[in-house]
Scaffold this active site. Structure first.
Site, PDB file in Angstrom:
ATOM      1  N   TYR A  43      12.029  -0.376 -23.765  1.00 27.60           N
ATOM      2  CA  TYR A  43      12.106   1.364 -23.814  1.00 27.60           C
ATOM      3  C   TYR A  43      12.610   1.755 -25.117  1.00 27.60           C
ATOM      4  O   TYR A  43      12.477   2.896 -25.231  1.00 27.60           O
ATOM      5  CB  TYR A  43      12.908   1.670 -22.528  1.00 27.60           C
ATOM      6  N   HIS A 101      10.479  -7.842 -16.348  1.00 26.23           N
ATOM      7  CA  HIS A 101       9.743  -6.511 -16.301  1.00 26.23           C
ATOM      8  C   HIS A 101       8.374  -6.751 -15.544  1.00 26.23           C
ATOM      9  O   HIS A 101       7.840  -5.992 -14.852  1.00 26.23           O
ATOM     10  CB  HIS A 101       9.816  -5.971 -17.534  1.00 26.23           C
TER      11      HIS A 101
HETATM   12  N1  LIG Z   1       9.301  -1.318 -14.035  1.00 28.28           N
HETATM   13  C1  LIG Z   1       8.427  -0.482 -14.616  1.00 28.28           C
HETATM   14  O1  LIG Z   1       7.182  -1.341 -14.781  1.00 28.28           O
HETATM   15  C2  LIG Z   1       8.608   0.706 -14.623  1.00 28.28           C
HETATM   16  C3  LIG Z   1       7.289   1.616 -15.187  1.00 28.28           C
HETATM   17  C4  LIG Z   1       7.547   2.948 -15.073  1.00 28.28           C
HETATM   18  C5  LIG Z   1       8.632   3.540 -15.044  1.00 28.28           C
HETATM   19  N2  LIG Z   1       9.788   2.674 -14.687  1.00 28.28           N
HETATM   20  C6  LIG Z   1      11.254   3.172 -14.731  1.00 28.28           C
HETATM   21  O2  LIG Z   1      11.160   4.414 -13.662  1.00 28.28           O
HETATM   22  C7  LIG Z   1      11.907   5.780 -14.346  1.00 28.28           C
HETATM   23  C8  LIG Z   1      11.121   6.614 -13.645  1.00 28.28           C
HETATM   24  O3  LIG Z   1       9.646   6.884 -14.114  1.00 28.28           O
HETATM   25  P1  LIG Z   1       9.074   7.657 -14.995  1.00 28.28           P
HETATM   26  O4  LIG Z   1       9.970   8.299 -15.850  1.00 28.28           O
HETATM   27  O5  LIG Z   1       7.775   7.364 -15.525  1.00 28.28           O
HETATM   28  O6  LIG Z   1       8.460   9.096 -13.891  1.00 28.28           O
HETATM   29  P2  LIG Z   1       9.021  10.006 -12.837  1.00 28.28           P
HETATM   30  O7  LIG Z   1      10.624   9.781 -12.829  1.00 28.28           O
HETATM   31  O8  LIG Z   1       8.283  10.047 -11.918  1.00 28.28           O
HETATM   32  O9  LIG Z   1       9.029  11.377 -13.597  1.00 28.28           O
HETATM   33  C9  LIG Z   1       9.663  11.836 -14.827  1.00 28.28           C
HETATM   34  C10 LIG Z   1       8.947  12.988 -15.127  1.00 28.28           C
HETATM   35  O10 LIG Z   1       9.083  14.116 -14.159  1.00 28.28           O
HETATM   36  C11 LIG Z   1       9.705  15.317 -14.617  1.00 28.28           C
HETATM   37  N3  LIG Z   1      10.757  15.772 -13.692  1.00 28.28           N
HETATM   38  C12 LIG Z   1      11.875  14.974 -13.437  1.00 28.28           C
HETATM   39  N4  LIG Z   1      12.371  15.836 -12.313  1.00 28.28           N
HETATM   40  C13 LIG Z   1      11.570  16.864 -11.910  1.00 28.28           C
HETATM   41  C14 LIG Z   1      11.665  17.892 -10.985  1.00 28.28           C
HETATM   42  N5  LIG Z   1      12.774  18.083 -10.182  1.00 28.28           N
HETATM   43  N6  LIG Z   1      10.764  18.699 -11.112  1.00 28.28           N
HETATM   44  C15 LIG Z   1       9.588  18.538 -11.919  1.00 28.28           C
HETATM   45  N7  LIG Z   1       9.531  17.498 -12.667  1.00 28.28           N
HETATM   46  C16 LIG Z   1      10.403  16.761 -12.999  1.00 28.28           C
HETATM   47  C17 LIG Z   1      10.380  14.680 -15.988  1.00 28.28           C
HETATM   48  O11 LIG Z   1      10.321  15.959 -16.870  1.00 28.28           O
HETATM   49  P3  LIG Z   1      11.786  16.593 -17.397  1.00 28.28           P
HETATM   50  O12 LIG Z   1      12.478  15.687 -18.214  1.00 28.28           O
HETATM   51  O13 LIG Z   1      11.193  18.027 -18.111  1.00 28.28           O
HETATM   52  O14 LIG Z   1      12.473  16.798 -16.077  1.00 28.28           O
HETATM   53  C18 LIG Z   1       9.631  13.727 -16.463  1.00 28.28           C
HETATM   54  O15 LIG Z   1       8.795  14.124 -17.167  1.00 28.28           O
HETATM   55  C19 LIG Z   1      11.304   5.212 -15.812  1.00 28.28           C
HETATM   56  O16 LIG Z   1      12.123   6.255 -16.405  1.00 28.28           O
HETATM   57  C20 LIG Z   1      11.877   3.962 -16.085  1.00 28.28           C
HETATM   58  O17 LIG Z   1      13.228   3.855 -16.013  1.00 28.28           O
HETATM   59  C21 LIG Z   1       9.804   1.449 -14.701  1.00 28.28           C
END
Ligand SMILES: NC(=O)c1ccc[n+]([C@@H]2O[C@H](COP(=O)([O-])OP(=O)(O)OC[C@H]3O[C@@H](n4cnc5c(N)ncnc54)[C@H](OP(=O)(O)O)[C@@H]3O)[C@@H](O)[C@H]2O)c1
Length: 271
Positions: A43, A101
């Site tokens: 990341y 991962h």
């Molecule tokens: N292990 C893996 O392969 C893997 C894969 C993907 C992700 N991950 C981990 O999981 C974490 C979360 O996944 P993600 O970041 O892809 O997706 P997510 O948490 O589902 O969504 C994040 C997005 O949603 C928005 N958001 C957050 N809170 C909100 C709310 N209350 N209302 C409306 N929009 C909101 C954020 O924008 P704003 O910044 O504008 O709030 C951001 O763009 C990642 O950061 C990473 O650490 C792991």
């Protein structure tokens, strides 16, 4: 469902939170109260996490830091040096949780090699706990057979109201393994869902908070990401939302196996 995992149930995702803006977003989250922070070698946020923790002035012991070994570092030669580098980049002696991962595509690196290296990292004291990410049932069972059923403490996978992964969840429940739901807000899309919005209204919270409360009620840890103070606070408030059994049953009907993270290197998914 009683949650007894050592992983704090609500955490902060850091994907995309790079550079100064990333440090600021993570620091804001710490100020809101987040203590479980999820990063990964791939990341480019390990340094931001370490810097935000230092700038917070809080002791290291307050935090639960997870990082993940990239699939490009799974070989015997690369694995342990990559973990040492992660510790150096974050600026700590030990992470709380170290994950694989992604499993090695087509067994390019033998399964036992990287799972034993993961166990070795824990033995060396470089991590308190170990786990995996993006592992389907077949690979989880291989991991249990190799390391024992208590060794691995989580499988971090895509789970949200539109992808509830019932087969994987049922298997993990039978083994007492907690799932960590990544992308739990479906990138914010849950906030536009009519059912979640209606339930949210009656609780005086956002639809996103209802989605997170639902996933936690199902026994999962959740790691939503945000750079907005308002969203960080709204998401944090999910911990105080108590959904009724009827609300939980209605949210279960939203499952439509909608998977968004499905790169070519993905294993064969169960759901
Ligand atoms: N292990 C893996 O392969 C893997 C894969 C993907 C992700 N991950 C981990 O999981 C974490 C979360 O996944 P993600 O970041 O892809 O997706 P997510 O948490 O589902 O969504 C994040 C997005 O949603 C928005 N958001 C957050 N809170 C909100 C709310 N209350 N209302 C409306 N929009 C909101 C954020 O924008 P704003 O910044 O504008 O709030 C951001 O763009 C990642 O950061 C990473 O650490 C792991």
């Amino acid at each position: 469902m009683t949650y007894t995992s050592p992983i704090p149930q609500l955490g902060l995702g850091t994907f995309g939170r790079t550079g100064d803006a990333g440090i600021q977003a993570i620091l804001s989250a710490i100020e809101v109260g987040y203590r479980h922070i999820d990063t990964a070698q791939s990341y480019d946020t390990e340094g931001c996490v370490g810097e935000a923790i230092r700038r917070s002035g809080l002791p290291r012991s307050e935090f639960f830091v997870t990082t993940k070994v990239a699939d490009t570092n799974l070989s015997k030669v690369d694995f342990l040096p990559s973990v040492e580098k992660s510790l150096e980049t974050i600026g700590i002696d030990q992470v709380d949780l170290l994950l694989i991962h992604w499993p090695s595509q087509n067994d390019a690196v033998p399964f036992d090699d990287y799972m034993l290296a993961l166990a070795e990292a824990r033995q060396r004291g470089w991590t308190r706990h170990i786990g995996v990410s993006n592992f389907p049932i077949a690979l989880l069972d291989k991991a249990f057979a190799l390391l024992g059923e208590d060794a691995v403490i989580t499988d971090q996978v895509e789970i949200h109201p539109y992808l509830q992964a019932p087969r994987l969840v049922s298997h993990c429940r039978s083994k007492g393994l907690v799932l960590t739901a990544y992308q739990p807000l479906c990138k914010g899309a849950v906030n536009d869902d009519p059912l979640l919005k209606a339930i949210a209204k009656s609780h005086g919270v956002t639809a996103a908070a209802v989605a997170l409360a639902f996933l936690m009620a199902e026994g999962h840890a959740v790691i939503p990401a945000s750079s907005s103070i308002e969203n960080l606070k709204n998401n944090f408030a999910s911990q105080d939302v108590n959904l009724t059994a009827d609300e939980i049953s209605r949210i279960r009907t939203l499952d439509r196996s909608a998977r968004h993270i499905n790169p070519a290197k993905s294993p064969r998914w169960d759901d």
